[in-house]
Design a protein around this motif. Structure first.
Motif, PDB file in Angstrom:
ATOM      1  N   MET A   1      -3.188  21.268  59.731  1.00 12.50           N
ATOM      2  CA  MET A   1      -4.019  20.097  59.910  1.00 12.50           C
ATOM      3  C   MET A   1      -3.206  18.831  59.710  1.00 12.50           C
ATOM      4  SD  MET A   1      -6.720  18.519  57.320  1.00 12.50           S
ATOM      5  CE  MET A   1      -6.900  16.744  57.437  1.00 12.50           C
ATOM      6  N   SER A   2      -3.352  17.883  60.624  1.00 15.08           N
ATOM      7  CA  SER A   2      -2.640  16.608  60.527  1.00 15.08           C
ATOM      8  C   SER A   2      -3.584  15.529  60.025  1.00 15.08           C
ATOM      9  CB  SER A   2      -2.088  16.225  61.909  1.00 15.08           C
ATOM     10  OG  SER A   2      -1.456  14.963  61.845  1.00 15.08           O
ATOM     11  N   VAL A   3      -3.179  14.817  58.995  1.00 18.98           N
ATOM     12  CA  VAL A   3      -3.974  13.728  58.427  1.00 18.98           C
ATOM     13  C   VAL A   3      -3.419  12.408  58.944  1.00 18.98           C
ATOM     14  CG1 VAL A   3      -4.673  12.565  56.302  1.00 18.98           C
ATOM     15  CG2 VAL A   3      -4.478  15.063  56.354  1.00 18.98           C
ATOM     16  N   PRO A   4      -4.248  11.563  59.547  1.00 17.24           N
ATOM     17  CA  PRO A   4      -3.733  10.295  60.065  1.00 17.24           C
ATOM     18  C   PRO A   4      -3.286   9.364  58.942  1.00 17.24           C
ATOM     19  CG  PRO A   4      -6.124  10.389  60.264  1.00 17.24           C
ATOM     20  CD  PRO A   4      -5.682  11.745  59.833  1.00 17.24           C
ATOM     21  N   ALA A   5      -2.221   8.639  59.196  1.00 25.21           N
ATOM     22  CA  ALA A   5      -1.722   7.679  58.209  1.00 25.21           C
ATOM     23  C   ALA A   5      -2.764   6.630  57.880  1.00 25.21           C
ATOM     24  CB  ALA A   5      -0.448   7.014  58.741  1.00 25.21           C
TER      25      ALA A   5
ATOM     26  N   LEU B   1     -12.387   8.840  47.336  1.00 23.63           N
ATOM     27  CA  LEU B   1     -11.319   9.483  48.104  1.00 23.63           C
ATOM     28  C   LEU B   1     -11.612  10.964  48.293  1.00 23.63           C
ATOM     29  CD1 LEU B   1      -8.573   9.705  49.446  1.00 23.63           C
ATOM     30  CD2 LEU B   1      -7.532   9.798  47.166  1.00 23.63           C
ATOM     31  N   TRP B   2     -12.042  11.629  47.235  1.00 23.89           N
ATOM     32  CA  TRP B   2     -12.353  13.063  47.318  1.00 23.89           C
ATOM     33  C   TRP B   2     -13.442  13.316  48.353  1.00 23.89           C
ATOM     34  CZ3 TRP B   2     -13.557  16.333  42.306  1.00 23.89           C
ATOM     35  CH2 TRP B   2     -13.458  17.691  42.624  1.00 23.89           C
ATOM     36  N   GLU B   3     -14.487  12.501  48.321  1.00 19.77           N
ATOM     37  CA  GLU B   3     -15.563  12.645  49.303  1.00 19.77           C
ATOM     38  C   GLU B   3     -15.060  12.395  50.721  1.00 19.77           C
ATOM     39  OE1 GLU B   3     -18.410   9.882  47.828  1.00 19.77           O
ATOM     40  OE2 GLU B   3     -19.291  11.290  46.376  1.00 19.77           O
ATOM     41  N   ALA B   4     -14.203  11.395  50.878  1.00 21.00           N
ATOM     42  CA  ALA B   4     -13.656  11.096  52.201  1.00 21.00           C
ATOM     43  C   ALA B   4     -12.765  12.233  52.699  1.00 21.00           C
ATOM     44  CB  ALA B   4     -12.869   9.785  52.158  1.00 21.00           C
TER      45      ALA B   4
ATOM     46  N   GLY C   1     -14.920  14.900  54.069  1.00 17.63           N
ATOM     47  CA  GLY C   1     -15.398  14.526  55.397  1.00 17.63           C
ATOM     48  C   GLY C   1     -14.327  14.671  56.452  1.00 17.63           C
ATOM     49  N   GLU C   2     -13.106  14.323  56.105  1.00 19.42           N
ATOM     50  CA  GLU C   2     -11.991  14.430  57.045  1.00 19.42           C
ATOM     51  C   GLU C   2     -11.704  15.887  57.379  1.00 19.42           C
ATOM     52  OE1 GLU C   2      -8.867  12.777  59.409  1.00 19.42           O
ATOM     53  OE2 GLU C   2     -10.488  11.764  58.309  1.00 19.42           O
ATOM     54  N   GLN C   3     -11.802  16.752  56.371  1.00 15.63           N
ATOM     55  CA  GLN C   3     -11.539  18.171  56.565  1.00 15.63           C
ATOM     56  C   GLN C   3     -12.742  18.886  57.180  1.00 15.63           C
ATOM     57  OE1 GLN C   3      -8.953  20.100  56.215  1.00 15.63           O
ATOM     58  NE2 GLN C   3      -7.673  19.578  54.483  1.00 15.63           N
ATOM     59  N   GLY C   4     -13.952  18.321  56.988  1.00 20.43           N
ATOM     60  CA  GLY C   4     -15.148  18.966  57.486  1.00 20.43           C
ATOM     61  C   GLY C   4     -15.597  20.129  56.643  1.00 20.43           C
ATOM     62  N   ARG C   5     -15.236  20.115  55.343  1.00 13.84           N
ATOM     63  CA  ARG C   5     -15.680  21.171  54.450  1.00 13.84           C
ATOM     64  C   ARG C   5     -15.866  20.597  53.057  1.00 13.84           C
ATOM     65  NH1 ARG C   5      -9.830  23.392  54.995  1.00 13.84           N
ATOM     66  NH2 ARG C   5      -8.896  22.957  52.966  1.00 13.84           N
ATOM     67  N   THR C   6     -16.604  21.311  52.224  1.00 11.44           N
ATOM     68  CA  THR C   6     -16.960  20.775  50.911  1.00 11.44           C
ATOM     69  C   THR C   6     -16.149  21.372  49.767  1.00 11.44           C
ATOM     70  OG1 THR C   6     -18.711  22.440  50.697  1.00 11.44           O
ATOM     71  CG2 THR C   6     -19.326  20.321  51.646  1.00 11.44           C
ATOM     72  N   GLU C   7     -15.233  22.305  50.051  1.00 17.56           N
ATOM     73  CA  GLU C   7     -14.466  22.911  48.966  1.00 17.56           C
ATOM     74  C   GLU C   7     -13.072  22.313  48.847  1.00 17.56           C
ATOM     75  OE1 GLU C   7     -13.654  25.526  52.603  1.00 17.56           O
ATOM     76  OE2 GLU C   7     -15.318  24.397  51.740  1.00 17.56           O
ATOM     77  N   GLN C   8     -12.891  21.117  49.368  1.00 12.71           N
ATOM     78  CA  GLN C   8     -11.602  20.457  49.325  1.00 12.71           C
ATOM     79  C   GLN C   8     -11.132  20.255  47.876  1.00 12.71           C
ATOM     80  OE1 GLN C   8      -9.536  19.487  51.851  1.00 12.71           O
ATOM     81  NE2 GLN C   8      -8.116  18.962  50.217  1.00 12.71           N
TER      82      GLN C   8
ATOM     83  N   PHE D   1      -2.895  16.119  52.767  1.00 10.75           N
ATOM     84  CA  PHE D   1      -3.079  14.697  52.492  1.00 10.75           C
ATOM     85  C   PHE D   1      -1.856  14.133  51.771  1.00 10.75           C
ATOM     86  CE2 PHE D   1      -7.373  16.248  53.119  1.00 10.75           C
ATOM     87  CZ  PHE D   1      -7.950  15.246  53.881  1.00 10.75           C
ATOM     88  N   GLY D   2      -1.311  14.907  50.832  1.00 10.85           N
ATOM     89  CA  GLY D   2      -0.086  14.486  50.184  1.00 10.85           C
ATOM     90  C   GLY D   2       1.063  14.380  51.169  1.00 10.85           C
ATOM     91  N   LEU D   3       1.158  15.359  52.074  1.00 10.75           N
ATOM     92  CA  LEU D   3       2.211  15.306  53.089  1.00 10.75           C
ATOM     93  C   LEU D   3       2.106  14.041  53.940  1.00 10.75           C
ATOM     94  CD1 LEU D   3       2.452  18.981  54.424  1.00 10.75           C
ATOM     95  CD2 LEU D   3       4.205  17.696  53.201  1.00 10.75           C
ATOM     96  N   ALA D   4       0.873  13.661  54.266  1.00  8.96           N
ATOM     97  CA  ALA D   4       0.682  12.448  55.060  1.00  8.96           C
ATOM     98  C   ALA D   4       1.031  11.192  54.276  1.00  8.96           C
ATOM     99  CB  ALA D   4      -0.767  12.372  55.541  1.00  8.96           C
TER     100      ALA D   4
END
Length: 216
Positions: free
Chosen positions: A1-5, A34-37, A40-47, A108-111
């Motif tokens: 998965m790629s996270v936009p900058a 941030l956690w909630e966002a 949403g970005e991942q589309g899952r709730t176990e992030q 997210f850390g990688l991004a």
């Protein structure tokens, strides 16, 4: 998965960690938001929580040590293991490392790693994913901050670090006294008092005795 900058920039703010004011680091402006966002970005709730979006004590102590003893990394290749958003990797480049591999399991850390590199005006950092379970890359120095945070991760990390040391790399670990680290196997290189990440909004951070250990 790629996270936009753009996601990283929208949900973090630049700060200078208390022990390493030479470096700017993007940290969570609001951890819960941030956690909630992220969910949403991942589309899952176990992030997983945004552990990457903080300057943890072990990483700060390692970054301080690298900047105070630049001969450790100057002109050499470095692996920042468990890089988070790249604090130690940035410090290594500032201290003169010629190549830095920054390994982080959270996308997210990688991004965030290249964003923090750009914020500090450095280049030459190579973000990569999880390396545990693989042969360590051919580098001169391995820096691992806050990697022994639970028993399971410690059992994954230590064989990797042992293999890196056996291959000839210098190995240093930054840790604020977690019980899973086998201190009897290590040599103390430096000790710092480091302001921990906040436990709760509005609560002042604790100060933790944090050690840089060398794997002999």
């Amino acid at each position: 998965m790629s996270v936009p900058a753009s996601f990283i920039r929208a949900h973090t703010r630049p700060v200078r960690p208390s022990l390493v004011p030479e470096v700017q680091l993007l940290v969570a402006a609001d951890v819960v938001a941030l956690w909630e966002a992220m969910e949403g970005e991942q589309g899952r709730t176990e992030q997983e929580p945004p552990f990457w979006a903080a300057a943890w004590p072990g990483g700060q102590a390692l970054a301080r040590y690298v900047l105070d003893t630049p001969d450790l990394v100057a002109g050499r290749s470095v692996l920042d293991l468990g890089a988070g958003s790249g604090l130690v990797a940035v410090a290594a480049v500032l201290a003169g490392a010629t190549r830095v591999v920054a390994s982080e399991i959270d996308p997210f850390g990688l991004a965030a790693i290249p964003e923090n590199a750009a914020l500090n005006g450095v280049s030459g950092i190579e973000p990569v994913g999880d390396l545990l379970g693989e042969r360590p890359p051919a580098v001169d120095v391995v820096l691992a901050g806050d990697v022994c945070y639970d028993r399971t991760m410690t059992e994954r990390v230590l064989p990797f670090l042992d293999a890196a040391r056996a291959a000839g790399a210098e190995v240093l670990i930054g840790d604020p006294g977690r019980p899973y680290l086998p201190h009897d196997r290590l040599e103390e290189a430096a000790v710092h008092e480091v302001a921990d990440t906040e436990d709760a909004p509005g609560r002042p951070p604790r100060v933790r005795r944090t050690t840089v250990w060398r794997l002999p």
